[in-house]
Design a protein around this motif. Sequence first.
Motif, short mmCIF file in Angstrom:
data_model
loop_
_atom_site.label_atom_id
_atom_site.label_comp_id
_atom_site.label_asym_id
_atom_site.label_seq_id
_atom_site.Cartn_x
_atom_site.Cartn_y
_atom_site.Cartn_z
N GLN A 184 85.58 -22.42 6.36
CA GLN A 184 84.89 -21.58 7.35
C GLN A 184 83.41 -21.91 7.42
O GLN A 184 82.83 -21.99 8.50
CB GLN A 184 85.07 -20.10 6.99
N TYR A 185 82.82 -22.11 6.27
CA TYR A 185 81.40 -22.43 6.25
C TYR A 185 81.15 -23.82 6.83
O TYR A 185 80.20 -24.04 7.59
CB TYR A 185 80.86 -22.36 4.81
N GLU A 186 82.02 -24.76 6.50
CA GLU A 186 81.88 -26.12 7.02
C GLU A 186 81.96 -26.14 8.55
O GLU A 186 81.28 -26.91 9.22
CB GLU A 186 82.93 -27.05 6.42
N ALA A 187 82.79 -25.25 9.10
CA ALA A 187 82.93 -25.17 10.56
C ALA A 187 81.61 -24.71 11.19
O ALA A 187 81.20 -25.22 12.24
CB ALA A 187 84.05 -24.22 10.93
N LEU A 188 80.94 -23.76 10.54
CA LEU A 188 79.65 -23.30 11.05
C LEU A 188 78.59 -24.40 10.97
O LEU A 188 77.83 -24.61 11.92
CB LEU A 188 79.19 -22.07 10.27
N ILE A 189 78.55 -25.09 9.84
CA ILE A 189 77.57 -26.17 9.67
C ILE A 189 77.81 -27.27 10.70
O ILE A 189 76.86 -27.83 11.28
CB ILE A 189 77.64 -26.75 8.24
N LYS A 190 79.06 -27.58 10.96
CA LYS A 190 79.39 -28.60 11.94
C LYS A 190 78.90 -28.21 13.33
O LYS A 190 78.35 -29.02 14.08
CB LYS A 190 80.91 -28.83 11.97
N THR A 191 79.06 -26.94 13.68
CA THR A 191 78.61 -26.45 14.98
C THR A 191 77.09 -26.50 15.08
O THR A 191 76.52 -26.91 16.10
CB THR A 191 79.09 -25.01 15.21
N ILE A 192 76.41 -26.08 14.01
CA ILE A 192 74.95 -26.10 13.99
C ILE A 192 74.41 -27.51 14.17
O ILE A 192 73.45 -27.75 14.91
CB ILE A 192 74.42 -25.50 12.67
N ALA A 193 75.02 -28.46 13.49
CA ALA A 193 74.54 -29.84 13.49
C ALA A 193 74.89 -30.61 14.76
O ALA A 193 74.28 -31.64 15.05
CB ALA A 193 75.10 -30.59 12.28
N ALA A 194 75.85 -30.10 15.52
CA ALA A 194 76.35 -30.84 16.69
C ALA A 194 75.33 -30.96 17.81
O ALA A 194 75.38 -31.90 18.60
CB ALA A 194 77.62 -30.18 17.21
N GLY A 195 74.40 -30.01 17.90
CA GLY A 195 73.39 -30.07 18.93
C GLY A 195 73.88 -29.75 20.32
O GLY A 195 73.25 -30.10 21.32
N THR A 196 75.02 -29.07 20.41
CA THR A 196 75.60 -28.78 21.72
C THR A 196 75.37 -27.34 22.18
O THR A 196 75.61 -26.99 23.33
CB THR A 196 77.13 -29.02 21.69
N GLN A 197 74.90 -26.48 21.27
CA GLN A 197 74.66 -25.09 21.63
C GLN A 197 73.27 -24.88 22.23
O GLN A 197 72.36 -25.68 22.01
CB GLN A 197 74.79 -24.20 20.38
N ALA A 238 75.90 -18.27 9.36
CA ALA A 238 76.04 -19.13 8.18
C ALA A 238 75.28 -18.55 6.99
O ALA A 238 75.78 -18.54 5.86
CB ALA A 238 75.56 -20.54 8.50
N ALA A 239 74.08 -18.07 7.23
CA ALA A 239 73.28 -17.49 6.15
C ALA A 239 73.97 -16.28 5.53
O ALA A 239 73.97 -16.09 4.31
CB ALA A 239 71.89 -17.11 6.66
N LYS A 240 74.58 -15.47 6.37
CA LYS A 240 75.27 -14.27 5.88
C LYS A 240 76.57 -14.64 5.15
O LYS A 240 76.92 -14.04 4.13
CB LYS A 240 75.55 -13.33 7.04
N MET A 241 77.26 -15.66 5.66
CA MET A 241 78.51 -16.07 5.02
C MET A 241 78.26 -16.65 3.63
O MET A 241 78.99 -16.33 2.68
CB MET A 241 79.25 -17.10 5.88
N ILE A 242 77.22 -17.45 3.50
CA ILE A 242 76.99 -18.07 2.20
C ILE A 242 76.51 -17.05 1.18
O ILE A 242 76.72 -17.21 -0.02
CB ILE A 242 76.01 -19.26 2.32
N ALA A 243 75.89 -15.98 1.65
CA ALA A 243 75.51 -14.90 0.73
C ALA A 243 76.75 -14.19 0.20
O ALA A 243 76.78 -13.72 -0.94
CB ALA A 243 74.59 -13.91 1.44
N GLU A 244 77.78 -14.10 1.02
CA GLU A 244 79.04 -13.47 0.59
C GLU A 244 79.78 -14.38 -0.39
O GLU A 244 80.38 -13.90 -1.36
CB GLU A 244 79.93 -13.20 1.80
N LYS A 245 79.72 -15.67 -0.15
CA LYS A 245 80.53 -16.60 -0.95
C LYS A 245 79.75 -17.27 -2.07
O LYS A 245 80.36 -17.91 -2.94
CB LYS A 245 81.15 -17.65 -0.02
#
Length: 540
Positions: A470-483, A495-502
């Motif tokens: 799940q986290y990797e999916a967020l990082i991939k989206t962030i890095a893609a430069g398409t948003q 992503a920041a909130k998810m990594i705090a949980e995990k």
Amino acid sequence: MKLNKWLFSTGIATLALVLASCGTQSSSKKQDKTLSVTATQAMATADPDKADDVVSQEAIAQFMEGLYTTNTRGKVVPAIATKVVKPTNGGKTYTFNLRHNAKWSNGAPVTAADFVYSFQRQVDPKTKSQEVGHVAEIQNATAITKGKKAVSTLGVKALGKYKLQIKLIQKVPYFNYRLATELYPLNQKFTEKYGNKYGTSAKTTLANGPYVLKGWNGTNDTWSYSRNAKYYDKKAVRIKTVKVQTVKTNTTAQNMFESNAVQVTQITGTQVADAKQGALKKQLKITKMNQLYFMLWNQKRAELKNTALRQAVSYAMNRQSLAKNVLKDGSVAATSLVPTGNTKNPTTGKDFNADTGNLYPYSPAKAKEYWQKAQASLGTKHLTLQLLTNDNDINKSVAEYIQAAIEKNLKGVTVNVKSVPLTNEISTLNKGNFDFATLGWSSDFQDPVDFLNKASITNSVDFGKFNDPQYEALIKTIAAGTQSKTDRYQTMQAAAKMIAEKQGVTPLYQTSAAHLISSKVGGVHVTLLRDVLYRYAYWK
């Protein structure tokens, strides 16, 4: 490890005036006097393709120069390139004309081929670079590092002896900072002469920057920078020699400064608090850095793979107390995996961490609750862990705080601290021979992704091996430069909130640098993005 950040506005013309003014104040004879400074750790390497610690990278910046550099205010300015260029092809293609008078310290010209060679060498799996992330946005870089494409397919090409082209996979807003602070050329003939030994001593290192590295045998705690006679702008480099001495204790650093044994040093803790009030006040400079200090967990060990245990440890940390009572140097408690001041909400202008809120609160009750969950799943009420850290005063004090906080709030957990020199720590982390460790990351550009990916398998210094789909999916989206900017910001918030949980990694504090700078010295500036560049220093 590094290290993302940037702004400011002082043009080259202004900088030239400043340097010219320095020249009128200072005779050349005065500048022959050696400037003595300190470092908090010994250099690990002088190879820019391999350096992954802050001290080595700060040293390399003194004797190496890339397409761009930064001025005294942290603004990107031209260096080997003749100007800061505007990319074409939707922000994906950069074409540079290089200055014809740039030379290596052995007299060889600095050419476009030197950049091509260095960048290709960095992505080559044989190099085993921990900083391939510096070139990850260049076409085919990732495929090459994975062994799926030939090194020659990297999107860097010499269009002529003094013309270079770089093609990216997408628009990268912070790429100018990579070019100014992370990416350097290498002379192929000299580098291949020494092979794997390149950059392991002053003798096996070639400079193209303002200074030449001297007196470093690869393991010693002292070295120096000598003005490079072949540097194209050597007349603007005022001080002839800068001597560096590794000093790991705060009291020693301050004593050396007070006795004028050194003119620039970094202090921490009570020394900073005392200096604010005492005779050193006017010579003290505190700068908040784009750096984060965190704990990483070895996911290859069953106990550390337990999320409840990592949560328990995080809740056991009173980060406010750590910053105020242990560090005492202006550092601030981490509230997310992104430093405060790094990024603003593109819609409201609020700081990134104002939107996340405090994701790492102190709660002994929750620490106990999660420790009980961990005990149940691990099937034990007792656990002994080793905390790995490097052996300077700051890190040892932080390690002792972590040890005490865990043993106080998690009954049944014993923490043994292992403090070693930084080079040994990096080697141990690379081998995966640790339980959990403390590490700092300093970024050279201002974007949350360089901190968020510290918990990602895309991270080039992935010592902990945390891997969450799940986290990797967020990082991939962030890095893609398409948003859009707004959507990308919201994804980074998630992503920041998810990594705090995990708890893929566990941030502790954002660092501030407190320097004592002699009133007899000018041009010594620390910025948000990088440490001092001595090319701008001068004796008053």
